[in-house]
Enzyme design. Structure first.
Site, PDB file in Angstrom:
ATOM      1  N   LYS A 102       8.967   1.953  -4.874  1.00  0.00           N
ATOM      2  CA  LYS A 102      10.018   2.923  -5.153  1.00  0.00           C
ATOM      3  C   LYS A 102      10.881   2.572  -6.376  1.00  0.00           C
ATOM      4  O   LYS A 102      10.434   2.776  -7.493  1.00  0.00           O
ATOM      5  CB  LYS A 102      10.848   3.153  -3.882  1.00  0.00           C
TER       6      LYS A 102
ATOM      7  N   PHE B   4       7.615   2.968   9.351  1.00  0.00           N
ATOM      8  CA  PHE B   4       6.992   3.795   8.313  1.00  0.00           C
ATOM      9  C   PHE B   4       6.586   2.883   7.159  1.00  0.00           C
ATOM     10  O   PHE B   4       7.425   2.273   6.512  1.00  0.00           O
ATOM     11  CB  PHE B   4       7.919   4.900   7.790  1.00  0.00           C
TER      12      PHE B   4
ATOM     13  N   ASP C 168       8.651  -5.131   4.517  1.00  0.00           N
ATOM     14  CA  ASP C 168       8.457  -3.976   3.666  1.00  0.00           C
ATOM     15  C   ASP C 168       9.840  -3.552   3.183  1.00  0.00           C
ATOM     16  O   ASP C 168      10.609  -2.943   3.928  1.00  0.00           O
ATOM     17  CB  ASP C 168       7.768  -2.859   4.457  1.00  0.00           C
TER      18      ASP C 168
HETATM   19  C1  PLP Z   1       8.256   5.193   0.946  1.00  0.00           C
HETATM   20  C2  PLP Z   1       7.853   4.030   1.749  1.00  0.00           C
HETATM   21  C3  PLP Z   1       6.523   3.570   1.771  1.00  0.00           C
HETATM   22  C4  PLP Z   1       5.408   4.282   1.073  1.00  0.00           C
HETATM   23  O1  PLP Z   1       5.562   4.364  -0.296  1.00  0.00           O
HETATM   24  P1  PLP Z   1       4.677   5.420  -1.141  1.00  0.00           P
HETATM   25  O2  PLP Z   1       5.007   5.096  -2.559  1.00  0.00           O
HETATM   26  O3  PLP Z   1       5.125   6.786  -0.728  1.00  0.00           O
HETATM   27  O4  PLP Z   1       3.262   5.172  -0.783  1.00  0.00           O
HETATM   28  C5  PLP Z   1       6.256   2.425   2.502  1.00  0.00           C
HETATM   29  N1  PLP Z   1       7.211   1.780   3.177  1.00  0.00           N
HETATM   30  C6  PLP Z   1       8.490   2.198   3.192  1.00  0.00           C
HETATM   31  C7  PLP Z   1       9.509   1.418   3.955  1.00  0.00           C
HETATM   32  C8  PLP Z   1       8.856   3.349   2.503  1.00  0.00           C
HETATM   33  O5  PLP Z   1      10.123   3.786   2.548  1.00  0.00           O
END
Ligand code: PLP
Length: 419
Positions: free
Chosen positions: A254, A140, A225
């Site tokens: 985040k 994700f 990520d």
């Molecule tokens: C939440 C998340 C995203 C996306 O972040 P947004 O601010 O919602 O666009 C990307 N990668 C990971 C691992 C996430 O948990």
């Protein structure tokens, strides 16, 4: 005004791309939130780890408030006096030479992919527009068209084609499979060190280190990520610290916004980041003074309160206690630090009813990947508060349940207040 009024309002005027747990939150402080009827809940989701510092951390609110009194936005057409300070702070804190500031997580991932591609064509010498990037099954990384193009989740892709080419998928946790996919046109490898949305999937030990070695051997870029796993969540400042597997490109988001403002960033060293020239990439809001002030405060709080250590210690305790609950419904408890998943056995239905019951008892969490209840409280949580939650979790995991014949398949369309 009761909660149902606000839920009806959202249902009437908002796009139906979410199906929230039916709680209407009005106020938050630390690990606690209150709904419009005055009921109190312990937040065990933390906005998917965007609230590592808790709700309205006083130091972060103060930084935000002070900055609103001076300057909020310039765009990057001009300099502002805070951006460089934020970039210095983040670079030194993370151990990279350069920072690219963005806003949301998905934007930071997109930006990282652009940087990696450009590096591959201008530095590695891969034939123009022919490169591939290897990603993990169950990934994700956000919701843009390019990112859902390499999602393995059918629902995330359905109806959104045509898709962006240039990605290959390897099973998560299998470094050998990654190496097999590498060819002369491989730009790099992008993974989450622990898959959060994928169901709190922790890879086998050595995976991150092996990916590091494989990428170095083939001169491919390693991209992590850490939007969800970074900034203390897993018991280390970054999850890559667990295996000393420093990526070439680190993606943060985040919690970088301290729970008050969208702040994301891509980090890399000069020889990668310098592929970006003026005009190659940009963002109107990226690196604005408000974001910079909040980002600095978020990092300072993380350092001063050693949120990583808290996550490490309290995570061990929480996980041990969760494992000691004798529940017929639980298949597995897994995680690292305060990123914990409790997987419910399929024969007992999905994790959703467990989350709904917990909400009624004052513990807010959300199912991920149908079968998993994710527990990821703010890292400022105290052990007494974990105990408070454990009492309720233990109750819900041990009391008799009614297993519905069929999980509500049309749950996306279901009315929030009926069924
Ligand atoms: C939440 C998340 C995203 C996306 O972040 P947004 O601010 O919602 O666009 C990307 N990668 C990971 C691992 C996430 O948990």
């Amino acid at each position: 005004m009761t909660g149902s009024y606000f839920m009806e309002l959202e249902y009437r005027y908002g796009a139906h791309n979410y199906k929230p747990i039916p709680v209407v939150i009005e106020k938050g402080e630390g690990v606690w939130v209150w709904d419009v009827e005055g009921n109190k809940y312990l937040d065990m989701l933390s906005a998917y780890s965007a609230l590592n510092h808790g709700h309205r951390h006083p130091k972060i609110i103060e930084a935000l408030r002070r900055q609103t009194e001076k300057l909020t936005l310039t765009s990057r057409a001009f300099y502002n006096n805070l951006l460089g300070q934020f970039e210095e702070k983040l670079a030194l804190f993370s151990g990279y030479e350069k920072v690219l500031p963005m806003n949301t997580g998905a934007e930071a991932v997109e930006s990282a992919l652009k940087i990696a591609r450009k590096w591959a064509y201008y530095k590695k010498g891969i034939p123009m527009n022919k490169g591939n990037i290897i990603v993990a099954e169950g990934n994700f990384h956000g919701r843009t068209i390019t990112i859902v193009s390499f999602s393995t989740e059918e629902q995330y892709r359905d109806g959104f084609g045509p898709y962006t080419p240039g990605f290959k998928v390897a099973p998560f946790g299998d470094s050998k499979a990654v190496e097999k996919l590498i060819d002369d046109e491989t730009i790099g490898v992008l993974v989450e060190p622990i898959q959060g949305e994928g169901g709190v999937r922790v890879p086998p030990e050595g995976y991150l280190r092996e990916l590091r070695e494989i990428c170095s051997k083939h001169r491919a870029l390693l991209l992590f990520d850490e939007i969800q796993t970074g900034l203390g969540r897993t018991g280390k400042i970054f999850a890559w610290h667990w295996e000393d597997a420093k990526p070439d490109i680190l993606i943060l988001g985040k919690a970088l916004g301290g729970g008050v403002y969208p702040v994301s960033a891509v980090l890399a060293n000069d020889q990668i980041m310098d592929v970006l020239k003026p005009g190659d990439h940009g963002s109107t809001f990226g690196g604005n003074p408000l974001a910079a002030a909040v980002g600095i405060a978020a990092i300072e709080v993380l350092e001063n309160e050693r949120l990583d250590l808290r996550a490490f210690e309290l995570g061990e305790y929480f996980m041990k206690q969760l494992r000691s609950i004798e529940s017929d419904y639980v298949k597995e408890v897994r995680g690292k630090g305060l990123l914990i998943g409790v997987e419910i056995k399929k024969e007992y239905g999905t994790a959703r009813p467990f989350c709904e019951k917990l909400a009624k008892l004052g513990v807010l969490c959300k199912e991920t990947h149908d079968q998993v209840v994710r527990f990821a409280p703010p890292l400022v949580i105290k052990s007494e508060e974990i105990d408070w939650a454990l009492e309720r979790i233990s109750k819900v995991l041990t009391e008799p349940i009614q297993v519905k014949e069929k999980a509500t398949e049309n749950s996306q369309k279901a009315h929030p207040l009926k069924g």
